[in-house]
Design a protein around this motif. Structure first.
Motif, mmCIF file in Angstrom:
data_model
loop_
_atom_site.group_PDB
_atom_site.id
_atom_site.type_symbol
_atom_site.label_atom_id
_atom_site.label_comp_id
_atom_site.label_asym_id
_atom_site.label_seq_id
_atom_site.Cartn_x
_atom_site.Cartn_y
_atom_site.Cartn_z
ATOM 1 N N LEU A 217 0.826 -1.218 0.000
ATOM 2 C CA LEU A 217 0.000 0.000 0.000
ATOM 3 C C LEU A 217 0.860 1.269 0.000
ATOM 4 O O LEU A 217 0.644 2.181 -0.820
ATOM 5 N N ALA A 218 1.821 1.339 0.931
ATOM 6 C CA ALA A 218 2.591 2.589 1.080
ATOM 7 C C ALA A 218 3.343 2.976 -0.203
ATOM 8 O O ALA A 218 3.318 4.148 -0.607
ATOM 9 N N GLY B 238 -8.217 8.158 -3.646
ATOM 10 C CA GLY B 238 -8.263 6.865 -4.338
ATOM 11 C C GLY B 238 -9.562 6.111 -4.118
ATOM 12 O O GLY B 238 -9.701 4.976 -4.567
ATOM 13 N N ASN B 239 -10.520 6.738 -3.409
ATOM 14 C CA ASN B 239 -11.717 6.005 -2.969
ATOM 15 C C ASN B 239 -12.733 5.672 -4.048
ATOM 16 O O ASN B 239 -13.560 4.812 -3.842
ATOM 17 N N ILE C 169 -6.349 7.538 -8.286
ATOM 18 C CA ILE C 169 -6.518 6.200 -8.878
ATOM 19 C C ILE C 169 -7.190 5.280 -7.852
ATOM 20 O O ILE C 169 -6.731 5.193 -6.707
ATOM 21 N N TRP C 170 -8.230 4.586 -8.249
ATOM 22 C CA TRP C 170 -8.808 3.557 -7.385
ATOM 23 C C TRP C 170 -7.760 2.439 -7.264
ATOM 24 O O TRP C 170 -7.226 1.974 -8.288
ATOM 25 N N PRO C 171 -7.416 2.004 -6.032
ATOM 26 C CA PRO C 171 -6.208 1.176 -5.837
ATOM 27 C C PRO C 171 -6.400 -0.306 -6.146
ATOM 28 O O PRO C 171 -6.291 -1.169 -5.260
ATOM 29 N N SER D 194 -6.666 5.750 1.531
ATOM 30 C CA SER D 194 -7.693 5.468 0.518
ATOM 31 C C SER D 194 -7.908 3.974 0.377
ATOM 32 O O SER D 194 -9.051 3.488 0.365
ATOM 33 N N THR D 195 -6.822 3.228 0.261
ATOM 34 C CA THR D 195 -6.949 1.778 0.080
ATOM 35 C C THR D 195 -7.603 1.161 1.307
ATOM 36 O O THR D 195 -8.464 0.288 1.199
ATOM 37 N N ALA D 196 -7.171 1.617 2.481
ATOM 38 C CA ALA D 196 -7.739 1.075 3.715
ATOM 39 C C ALA D 196 -9.238 1.337 3.772
ATOM 40 O O ALA D 196 -10.014 0.482 4.197
ATOM 41 N N MET D 197 -9.688 2.528 3.315
ATOM 42 C CA MET D 197 -11.120 2.829 3.359
ATOM 43 C C MET D 197 -11.891 1.974 2.348
ATOM 44 O O MET D 197 -12.989 1.494 2.638
#
Ligand code: FAD
Length: 385
Positions: free
Chosen positions: A22-23, A204-205, A34-36, A80-83
């Motif tokens: 992620l980082a 990224g959401n 960007i959506w991850p 963003s990825t975590a959400m």
């Protein structure tokens, strides 16, 4: 990854993913909104998609505490990825709460296998932060439903395989919490997505709006039975939603503290030869940040544990935890930015991203305003509505 893995092992997996997957992508995810997809694929491959799927269906069968801990670790790597992952977890918990055998086979088993991403579509433009008052309507019954209206801010919008959506029967009055949960599949004819998300933070959401133009759904896509709706809102949607957001934003605060600590250790002045890490005033500020994070985490875990136990004390603790963590995330990112000095401010880099991401913690509903009101009313012995 086998079904029923212990929380401590999943937390370690999440920590490794945060650092290694992620980082490294977080800066580009933010800069280009960007959506991850790649990071979510890594999370799925590592076996984390089935956190709340029962063990008999191949999942880990875990609850709120596991969500809090895993979301925090992922939040350190990329908010963003975590959400995106956290909203998948909330929607999974809603599906799993009373899934039919058909829903287990169509949704929960593929989720446990990392082949299906789901998400939550509650908010609407008309009722805003009052997500428990949907105006999307459905008509029909055992022969299937026809659904119409608008949703807003659907995280993973346009990318998820399914959407847990709230709707009310046509002609129903505004009545908090009396919505029905329906499952909308990604390619449903009549589902039209709004333009791509370009947020101030959480870029990224893909938190997009959607219009539902008489979308047809099979009757098997309704979750639970008539009369279950309030049970869903208070037993599943609210606790999982609050915990998911608490975990992610605590991760954001931790990432900001890490950046500040790194900077104070690395920066020294030519006129003293001393590093900033030796300055007692700055050490005091680091202590403040650490205290806020630790006390927020303790409250979050306490609230999640009460929720997992089904305690009547859980709701106020869960309300308080999200309020506390939103304040921690915004205050810690502010303090960290000042500790990074002009150099931190100069670039719209990692610290700027964390500051922007943290701001969403107050406006993601239940918002801080609503939660303070609900908490106060609960303590006063009044209904929250
Ligand atoms: C990054 C992001 C991701 C999101 N993801 C999702 C998602 O996945 N699924 C989903 O369903 N929703 C999602 N949302 C939507 C979110 O939960 C809120 O519904 C949305 O932010 C409300 O926005 P609004 O502009 O309509 O707020 P408004 O309702 O216009 O509120 C504006 C302000 O007034 C305050 N306010 C409003 N009413 C009251 C009141 N009665 N008392 C006190 N204060 C009040 C609010 O707290 C807020 O600060 C997301 C939002 C964001 C920003």
């Amino acid at each position: 990854m086998t079904a029923g893995t212990a929380t401590s092992d999943l937390v370690k997996i999440a920590r490794d993913l945060a650092s290694n997957s992620l980082a490294p992508r977080a800066e580009r995810t933010d800069a280009e909104a960007i959506w991850p997809a790649d990071s979510l694929r890594d999370i799925a491959a590592a076996g984390l998609f089935g956190l709340h799927v029962p063990k008999r269906l191949g999942g880990h069968g875990l609850g709120l505490l596991a969500l809090a801990e895993v979301a925090e670790e992922l939040g350190v790597g990329c908010s963003s990825t975590a959400m995106c992952y956290a909203m998948h977890c909330v929607a999974t918990a809603v599906i799993a709460a009373k899934a039919t055998p058909d829903q287990e086979q169509r949704y929960l088993e593929p989720i446990a296998q990392g082949r299906h991403l789901t998400t939550l579509a509650l908010s609407e433009p008309g009722t805003g932060a009052h997500f428990y008052l949907p105006r999307v309507t459905f008509r029909g019954g055992d022969g299937g439903y026809v659904v119409g209206g608008e949703k807003s801010f659907v995280t993973n919008g346009g990318h998820a395989d399914s959407y847990v959506m709230s709707a009310v029967a046509e002609g129903e009055e505004f009545d908090p919490g009396t919505f029905t949960c329906l499952l909308l599949d990604r390619d449903a004819p009549g589902l039209v997505w709004a333009p791509p998300w370009s947020g101030f933070g959480m870029r990224g959401n893909s938190s997009r709006g959607a219009t539902l133009n008489d979308v047809g759904l099979p009757s098997g896509n309704r979750l639970g039975v008539e009369g279950d709706q309030i049970w869903y809102v208070f037993e599943v949607v609210a606790p999982y939603f609050l915990t998911a957001m608490s975990g992610v934003y605590l991760g954001v605060a931790r990432a900001a503290l890490d950046l500040a600590v790194q900077h104070l250790g690395a920066r020294s002045h030519t006129h003293t030869g001393q590093r900033l890490v030796d300055n007692p005033v700055l050490a005091d500020q680091v202590a403040d940040m650490w205290r806020m994070i630790e006390r927020s985490r303790a409250l979050m875990r306490h609230a999640a544990t009460l929720g997992d136990q089904g305690s009547a004390e859980a709701p106020p603790a869960l309300f308080a935890a999200k309020i506390e963590i939103a304040e921690t995330a915004t205050q810690v990112t502010n303090l960290a930015m000042s500790l990074l000095g002009g150099r931190g401010y100069q670039q719209n880099g990692a610290m700027g991203r964390l500051m922007r991401d943290a701001q969403a913690s107050h406006v993601m509903s239940p918002t801080t305003h609503l939660l303070k009101n609900w908490l106060g009313r609960t303590v006063l012995g009044q209904s929250i509505f």
